[in-house]
Every structure is written in C-alpha cells, then in structure tokens.
Design a protein around this motif. Structure first.
Motif, short mmCIF file in Angstrom:
data_model
loop_
_atom_site.label_atom_id
_atom_site.label_comp_id
_atom_site.label_asym_id
_atom_site.label_seq_id
_atom_site.Cartn_x
_atom_site.Cartn_y
_atom_site.Cartn_z
N ALA A 108 40.20 35.27 39.64
CA ALA A 108 40.06 35.95 40.94
C ALA A 108 38.63 36.46 41.04
N VAL A 109 37.89 35.89 41.96
CA VAL A 109 36.49 36.25 42.14
C VAL A 109 36.27 36.62 43.60
N ALA A 110 35.65 37.75 43.80
CA ALA A 110 35.30 38.14 45.18
C ALA A 110 34.16 37.25 45.64
N GLU A 111 34.18 36.88 46.92
CA GLU A 111 33.15 35.97 47.41
C GLU A 111 31.76 36.57 47.27
N GLU A 112 31.66 37.91 47.22
CA GLU A 112 30.36 38.56 47.05
C GLU A 112 29.78 38.27 45.67
N GLU A 121 27.38 25.14 55.05
CA GLU A 121 28.72 24.56 54.91
C GLU A 121 29.79 25.63 54.75
N THR A 122 29.47 26.71 54.06
CA THR A 122 30.45 27.77 53.82
C THR A 122 30.49 28.80 54.94
N SER A 123 29.52 28.77 55.84
CA SER A 123 29.49 29.79 56.91
C SER A 123 30.64 29.61 57.89
N ASP A 124 31.18 28.40 57.99
CA ASP A 124 32.29 28.14 58.92
C ASP A 124 33.66 28.31 58.26
N PHE A 125 33.67 28.68 56.97
CA PHE A 125 34.94 28.83 56.26
C PHE A 125 35.71 30.05 56.74
N THR A 126 37.02 29.96 56.67
CA THR A 126 37.87 31.13 56.90
C THR A 126 37.77 32.01 55.66
N PRO A 127 38.22 33.26 55.74
CA PRO A 127 38.20 34.10 54.53
C PRO A 127 38.99 33.49 53.37
N LEU A 128 40.10 32.84 53.67
CA LEU A 128 40.89 32.20 52.62
C LEU A 128 40.11 31.06 51.97
N ARG A 130 36.89 30.76 51.85
CA ARG A 130 35.78 31.36 51.09
C ARG A 130 36.28 31.86 49.74
N GLN A 131 37.51 32.43 49.71
CA GLN A 131 38.09 32.89 48.45
C GLN A 131 38.33 31.72 47.50
N TYR A 132 38.90 30.65 48.03
CA TYR A 132 39.12 29.44 47.22
C TYR A 132 37.79 28.93 46.67
N SER A 133 36.82 28.82 47.54
CA SER A 133 35.52 28.29 47.14
C SER A 133 34.86 29.18 46.09
N ALA A 134 34.94 30.49 46.27
CA ALA A 134 34.35 31.43 45.30
C ALA A 134 35.03 31.30 43.95
N SER A 135 36.37 31.27 43.94
CA SER A 135 37.12 31.19 42.68
C SER A 135 36.85 29.88 41.95
N ARG A 136 36.80 28.79 42.70
CA ARG A 136 36.59 27.49 42.07
C ARG A 136 35.13 27.30 41.66
N SER A 137 34.19 27.83 42.43
CA SER A 137 32.78 27.73 42.06
C SER A 137 32.51 28.49 40.78
N PHE A 138 33.12 29.65 40.66
CA PHE A 138 32.91 30.50 39.48
C PHE A 138 33.73 30.02 38.28
N GLY A 139 34.95 29.55 38.52
CA GLY A 139 35.87 29.24 37.44
C GLY A 139 35.80 27.84 36.87
N PHE A 140 35.21 26.89 37.60
CA PHE A 140 35.16 25.50 37.15
C PHE A 140 33.74 25.10 36.81
N GLY A 141 33.60 24.42 35.67
CA GLY A 141 32.30 23.89 35.27
C GLY A 141 32.00 22.58 35.98
#
Length: 170
Positions: A108-112, A121-128, A130-141
């Motif tokens: 669980a990673v806050a988008e901040e 590309e991420t500016s048009d994302f919904t909050p959900l 953005r949360q998915y993107s943040a978690s996967r960007s941080f959690g996956f190599g």
C-alpha cells in the motif's frame, strides 16, 4: 491440517499447493521427465529439495518419473522449451499479479510517495487508477513489470491461440 501460509520453506509451500489442489486426482499414465543435467552441485538445497518433493508427490499420485539424459535433449527442443516456459510464466505472472492493487494484496503506497514527474499519462487517471499505479510502480521491479506486460500481450484475444496454447501444448 495447516494452511499454505503456515509452511516455512518454498518447497513446503509448493508441496502444500500441489496437495491441496487435487489430492484425489490420479496422474496415472502421465510420464514426467526430469533432466539429469538439472541436478548440479551448485543448486541450492532448497531448490533440490523442492524438485525431490515435487517428484515424490507426482509419483505418489501415479505419475511415472523418468530421468532424462542430457544427450536425449536436443538443443532445438531446449530452445523451444525455454521459449514456452517464458510465455507460460509471463502469462501466469500477468494473471496472478493483477490482484496486487495495494488494498487487499501488495504494497500500500500513497500516490504522493511515488514521483510521477508530472507524467501526462497519469494526469487523467482516477484516484483508484493512481493508487493502482503507485502501488505497482513502487512494489514491482523492472523484470516483474516486463513479465506482466509480456503475459498480458500473450493472453490477449488476438495472440492467445498463437502463443499461449502453442506453449502449453509443448
């Protein structure tokens, strides 16, 4: 009876998963080849134990376990097997890792906490999203992301029959 999470080593977990899936299903008539060249001294004990436990479990369920000589494996077959392995593993990674959303599974990673660098590309994302993107960007190599993208491509409707089914048949 213990659940999968109570097992310690990877080999115990693998055996538990195999046992829990279909303990009553017979593998009679199935022959499993284990290449002798895969039994090397440099192989970590946990990996060797996993191979042995899996082979024993398959045998207990009726499969015939056969040692295959390196001489019996052609370089062409090995190339095809490795290509099929990569296709199947990527598809598996894609289908399993899509659950890692940062809510129920994964980090669980806050988008901040993730620097999107003003990515348009991420500016048009919904909050959900953005949360998915943040978690996967941080959690996956990098390699995990590569396999997810490859697996998603392989599982797409226009490529499924060409790649996934062909790899599964090998």
């Amino acid at each position: 009876s213990r659940d999968e999470k109570s097992y310690g080593s990877a080999s115990e977990i693998a055996v538990a998963q195999l046992s829990l899936k279909s303990p009553e299903k017979s593998l009679s008539g199935i022959r499993v080849g284990i290449p002798a060249s895969f039994s090397v001294q440099e192989c970590p004990n946990e990996i060797s134990e996993s191979w042995s436990l899996a082979a024993d479990l398959l045998h207990q369920h009726g499969a015939e376990i056969v040692q295959v000589s390196t001489d019996d494996i052609s370089p062409r077959l090995m190339q095809r097997a490795l290509a099929a392995y990569y296709v199947l593993v990527s598809a598996e990674a894609s289908s399993n890792l899509c659950r890692y959303d940062g809510f129920r599974y994964g980090v669980a990673v806050a988008e901040e906490e993730v620097n999107f660098n003003g990515n348009s590309e991420t500016s048009d994302f919904t909050p959900l999203e953005r949360q998915y993107s943040a978690s996967r960007s941080f959690g996956f190599g990098t390699e995990v992301k590569r396999r997810i993208l490859c697996g998603t491509s392989v599982l797409s409707s226009d490529r499924f029959h060409t790649y996934y089914e062909a790899a599964a048949k090998l």
